[in-house]
Write an enzyme that holds these catalytic residues in place. Structure first.
Site, mmCIF file in Angstrom:
data_model
loop_
_atom_site.group_PDB
_atom_site.id
_atom_site.type_symbol
_atom_site.label_atom_id
_atom_site.label_comp_id
_atom_site.label_asym_id
_atom_site.label_seq_id
_atom_site.Cartn_x
_atom_site.Cartn_y
_atom_site.Cartn_z
ATOM 1 N N SER A 13 0.848 -1.191 0.000
ATOM 2 C CA SER A 13 0.000 0.000 0.000
ATOM 3 C C SER A 13 0.879 1.234 0.000
ATOM 4 O O SER A 13 1.966 1.230 0.594
ATOM 5 C CB SER A 13 -0.898 0.017 1.243
ATOM 6 O OG SER A 13 -1.561 1.259 1.365
ATOM 7 N N TYR B 76 -2.253 -0.327 10.054
ATOM 8 C CA TYR B 76 -2.301 -0.889 8.693
ATOM 9 C C TYR B 76 -1.062 -0.474 7.916
ATOM 10 O O TYR B 76 -0.436 -1.290 7.227
ATOM 11 C CB TYR B 76 -3.572 -0.398 8.001
ATOM 12 C CG TYR B 76 -3.686 -0.722 6.537
ATOM 13 C CD1 TYR B 76 -4.104 -1.976 6.108
ATOM 14 C CD2 TYR B 76 -3.404 0.245 5.568
ATOM 15 C CE1 TYR B 76 -4.230 -2.266 4.759
ATOM 16 C CE2 TYR B 76 -3.535 -0.021 4.225
ATOM 17 C CZ TYR B 76 -3.951 -1.294 3.823
ATOM 18 O OH TYR B 76 -4.070 -1.562 2.474
#
Length: 245
Positions: free
Chosen positions: A140, A154
């Site tokens: 990501s 995350y």
């Protein structure tokens, strides 16, 4: 094996479904792992078949103790793995994020990703009687931005995925396996609504140099290229697909 056969975890929704359809168009047969959404799985299967690929659906929860092992046992012989399953689960400052959400986020996005990578090496590596192949880890853009105020847990997990790509690529380079990563930015999927903020893309889009969210198909194109012979000299690197952010 006459045709490439690729496994996509989290392969029936969002980026995973787009990757599956794009790989089918490139001549792959697909194995799609998913946790619970049977309706989405049926749609993804139909899309792969319409694009010319065979499709095997495997319903299993990768967070279960035997989930990863069961998925790879059902998948059979492979030439590629897209390590895609992931979720943010929550949006908010770390201090206000429940401990169980933090643990679940790290378990899915990092621990499970490592276990999938381990299983992929055992399936692909010539050292384990595989024929070689490509592992693509979906990271990501958050891994290098940190996502303060939203989901630093995350982001931290995805930074671990980037380290996994780098180290594992060197570890298995002599065994016929390329390990690469793709780091999407703000992509138009349900991940934001699932975490509690359906309007997040509209809020963040003005901060992106290209002034828009990305589409799952744009990430899928990057994955397909990295899995192709055109990228045969690419390993140990993560390609950012984030609109310049």
């Amino acid at each position: 094996m006459a045709r490439p056969r690729s496994l996509v975890t989290g392969g029936t929704r969002g980026i995973g479904a787009a990757v599956a359809q794009r790989l089918a168009r490139a001549g792959h047969d697909l194995v799609l792992g998913y946790a619970h959404d049977d309706a989405a799985a049926e749609l993804a299967e139909a899309a792969v078949q319409a694009a010319g690929g065979e499709c095997t659906l495997v319903r299993c929860d990768l967070l279960d103790d035997d989930g990863v092992e069961d998925l790879f046992a059902a998948a059979g012989a492979l030439t590629g793995v897209v390590n895609n399953a992931g979720a943010t689960f929550h949006i908010g400052p770390l201090a206000e994020t429940p401990v169980e959400v933090i643990r679940r986020t790290v378990d899915l996005n990092l621990t499970t990703a490592i276990l999938v990578a381990r299983a992929a090496v055992r399936a692909l590596s010539t050292a384990y009687d595989g024929q070689g192949g490509v592992l693509v880890n979906i990271s990501s853009g958050a891994a290098t931005k940190g996502s303060p105020g939203e989901y630093v847990q995350y982001a931290a997990a995805k930074a671990g995925v980037d380290a996994l790509t780098l180290g594992l690529a060197e570890e298995v380079a002599q065994d016929g396996v390329r390990v690469v990563g793709v780091a999407p930015g703000m992509i138009r999927t349900t991940i934001h609504a699932d975490a509690g903020e359906p309007g997040r893309l509209e809020r963040v889009a003005p901060l992106i140099p290209l002034q828009r969210a990305g589409e799952p198909e744009e990430v899928a194109d990057a994955v397909a290229w990295l899995m192709s012979d055109e990228a045969s000299y690419v390993t140990g690197t993560t390609l950012r697909v984030a609109g310049g952010r």
